[in-house]
Every structure is written in structure tokens, then in C-alpha cells.
Scaffold this active site. Structure first.
Site, PDB file in Angstrom:
ATOM      1  N   ALA A 195       7.981  51.528  54.390  1.00  0.00           N
ATOM      2  CA  ALA A 195       7.281  52.677  53.813  1.00  0.00           C
ATOM      3  C   ALA A 195       6.504  52.203  52.585  1.00  0.00           C
ATOM      4  O   ALA A 195       6.745  51.099  52.080  1.00  0.00           O
ATOM      5  CB  ALA A 195       8.290  53.754  53.429  1.00  0.00           C
ATOM      6  N   LYS A 196       5.625  53.049  52.121  1.00  0.00           N
ATOM      7  CA  LYS A 196       4.756  52.656  50.997  1.00  0.00           C
ATOM      8  C   LYS A 196       5.568  52.311  49.742  1.00  0.00           C
ATOM      9  O   LYS A 196       5.166  51.485  48.941  1.00  0.00           O
ATOM     10  CB  LYS A 196       3.775  53.784  50.673  1.00  0.00           C
ATOM     11  CG  LYS A 196       2.958  54.237  51.871  1.00  0.00           C
ATOM     12  CD  LYS A 196       1.532  53.720  51.845  1.00  0.00           C
ATOM     13  CE  LYS A 196       0.890  53.817  53.211  1.00  0.00           C
ATOM     14  NZ  LYS A 196       0.783  55.172  53.731  1.00  0.00           N
TER      15      LYS A 196
END
Ligand code: GLU
Length: 322
Positions: free
Chosen positions: A253-254
Site C-alpha cells: 500500500a502507499k
């Protein structure tokens, strides 16, 4: 309650021609996992001499302004190319509407008044997999439909009237894969056409014959292949590729550090560095080796692709972005 006692299964031959594609959702910048899938989709297509297309899946509320263009710029900066202007789904709503209306006219769909809570509370049909729509609204008499339509105070969603219980696809990496096909949603109650519908409609519209994407989408694939046959479209060839995981072995994920090209640039790492790292992760380059998409294409052999997820190394440059 179910009105579908029989649960037949189906399959269909897969297409051997047509374009490859990458279909990102512009909810933000692409991260290394997305870029790796894009690179693989490009390699799979080009290795078979197919055209390669990009589709921007910008119909839902996660779409962020400007993200689509940044995604395209990032793909181009890795050296990937595509053969037609990218299709933006938000510009094709009338086309999806026409397909949904056509299915209604052919009595292949029905209105559903259930809330998520109703569906969870309903008894599951015998033989139906967990989470499958129990068929509550499938055969309601007209008067009952009118009563419910007035009662819910919002438009209904539209579901496919499926006549199979499961469908089998053949995946280039996973082999034969059978999954449940229930009466899945074609159009949400807010009028948004559902991903499973637009994906199938656009793959046919764009002449896509090869779908390469993350293996988190494998469970949706039997539904999509079945819908393609209902609509009279060829079923594409599929290859569902492993995802990228963080150092806790969760889907990347970011927030996992410097994982987008912009974040990497901030740490002095170029798109060429990112391409080299991605190439190494798919077994096509030595660590740190300078590469180009053309060089990777000359080395690409789908049979030798790693079948395991790539766990992003817990390097200082990744941590620096946290
Ligand atoms: N837009 C979807 C995503 O970014 C991918 C859809 C597809 O490849 O079929 O997860």
C-alpha cells in the site's frame, strides 16, 4: 430462500487473438506493485505480438483528479507504450447503460431492493458459496416489486439473472480455475455500472484478447468470463500475476514507504532504477542492472515467471519514505 435449485457449471474457449491491456483505477499514484503488473501485462502482450491498450477505470468514488494523467506519465517514464489513446470509462456511460438496458429487455437481469444487511441476514441457498447473493429478489411478482421499489426510497440495484452456479476459466499461470457465479450486481443503486460489467464490456469494445492483472482479481474472473458469454463476446486469455507484498507480507500500500515513482525520485531514484528493480523482481535482470523494456522483452518467458508474491525488500530507501 432460493429459486435456483439447479447449479450447473460452464466454461467457454478462450480467445487466442486480440490486444493485451492494463486497466488501472486512478485513485492515486501507481505504486511498485501496480507498475510491476503493468510491466508484466506489456511483456505478455508484446511477447505474443499483440497490441497493448490502457484503460482508465475512473467510474467510482475513489477516482482522484489528475491521478489518471500521472499514472499514464509514470507508465511512459518506465518506457511502456500503448497503441491507441487510453479509454476513459467516465466518457462511456451511455454505452454501459445500453448494455444494462439490453440485458433487462432480454430478461437477463432484475431489480434488487436488498441492502447489504438484508443479504447478510438472508439464509444462504443450498450449495451456494458463502457470500453469494441468495436470490431474494430474483422472482418477485410485479406487485411486490412495485411495493419494494416504493418502500426502499432509493433506486434498486440491477443484478444479472445467472443460469449457472459456477464457471471455469483457464489461466496461464493458475491453470483451470472454477469459481462461483451468482446473480452479481451489474449496476449499483447509485446508477454506477459495476466493475464486473464494465470490465467485460470494455474488454470486448477494445478488442482485448488477453487479460493480465493481479491475482487478487482471479476470484472475479469466472463471473466476468460467464458474463462475456451471456453478452456473446469472446472470453479473453487470462494470466493473473502475483502481487507485491510489504515486509509484513501484506498487500503493498502507499503507506509502506517510498513506493511510487514520485517518492522514489525524491530519494534520488530514477524511473530507470525502478524498472531495473521490477525487472529483477520478475527474474529478468541482475540486481541494479540497467535495462529497457525491449531488452526485457527479449528475455521474457512466461513459464519462468516467479509464482510467489514479491516481498518488497525492507531497504533503507523504502523506510525513508515512511
Ligand atoms: N481497475 C482494476 C484495478 O486497478 C483492475 C481491473 C482489471 O484489470 O480488470 O484493480
Amino acid at each position: 430462500m432460493t429459486t435456483r435449485p439447479e447449479q450447473p457449471t460452464g466454461s467457454a474457449p478462450h480467445s487466442s487473438s486480440g490486444a493485451g491491456r492494463y486497466a488501472p483505477s486512478p485513485s492515486g499514484d501507481l505504486h511498485l506493485g501496480n507498475l510491476r503488473t503493468a510491466l508484466l501485462a506489456w511483456l505478455f502482450a508484446r511477447a505474443q505480438g499483440r497490441e497493448f491498450l490502457v484503460r482508465i477505470e475512473d467510474l467510482d468514488e475513489r477516482t482522484r483528479p489528475g491521478a489518471a494523467q500521472r499514472q499514464l506519465d509514470d507508465l511512459a517514464s518506465l518506457g511502456l507504450d500503448w497503441d491507441a489513446p487510453p479509454l476513459r470509462q467516465s466518457e462511456h456511460r451511455d454505452r454501459y447503460r445500453a448494455v444494462v438496458d439490453g440485458l433487462a429487455d432480454a430478461e437477463r437481469s432484475y431489480e434488487c431492493y436488498c441492502s447489504r444487511k438484508d443479504i447478510l441476514a438472508a439464509p444462504t441457498a443450498p450449495h451456494a458459496p458463502p457470500g453469494a447473493y441468495p436470490g431474494t429478489c430474483r422472482n418477485l411478482p410485479r406487485t411486490e416489486r412495485e411495493r419494494r421499489r416504493n418502500e426502499i426510497g432509493r433506486p434498486p440495484s440491477i443484478r444479472l439473472r445467472s443460469d449457472t452456479g459456477s464457471f471455469t476459466v483457464t489461466d496461464g499461470l493458475h491453470g483451470a480455475y472454477t469459481g462461483a457465479v451468482d446473480d452479481f450486481v451489474l449496476e449499483r443503486f447509485d446508477g454506477t455500472p459495476a466493475y464486473n460489467l464494465v470490465s467485460v464490456v470494455d474488454d470486448a469494445f477494445q478488442g482485448v484478447g488477453q487479460v493480465v492483472r493481479g491475482d487478487d482479481l482471479l476470484p472475479s474472473t469466472p463471473r466476468q468470463a460467464y458474463l462475456a458469454t451471456v453478452l456473446g463476446h469472446p472470453v479473453p486469455a487470462y494470466a493473473h500475476v502475483p502481487l507485491v507484498l510489504n515486509d509484513r507480507r501484506e498487500r503493498l500500500a502507499k503507506r509502506d514507504g517510498a513506493v511510487t515513482l514520485a517518492e522514489l525520485a525524491g530519494l534520488g531514484r530514477s524511473p530507470a532504477d525502478a524498472l531495473s528493480m521490477l525487472a529483477h523482481s520478475v527474474g529478468l535482470a541482475e540486481p541494479g542492472e540497467p535495462v529497457s523494456p525491449a531488452l526485457l522483452l527479449s528475455r521474457f518467458d512466461p513459464a519462468r515467471l516467479p509464482r510467489e508474491p514479491w516481498v518488497l525488500p525492507d531497504e533503507p530507501w523504502v523506510r525513508a519514505g515512511r
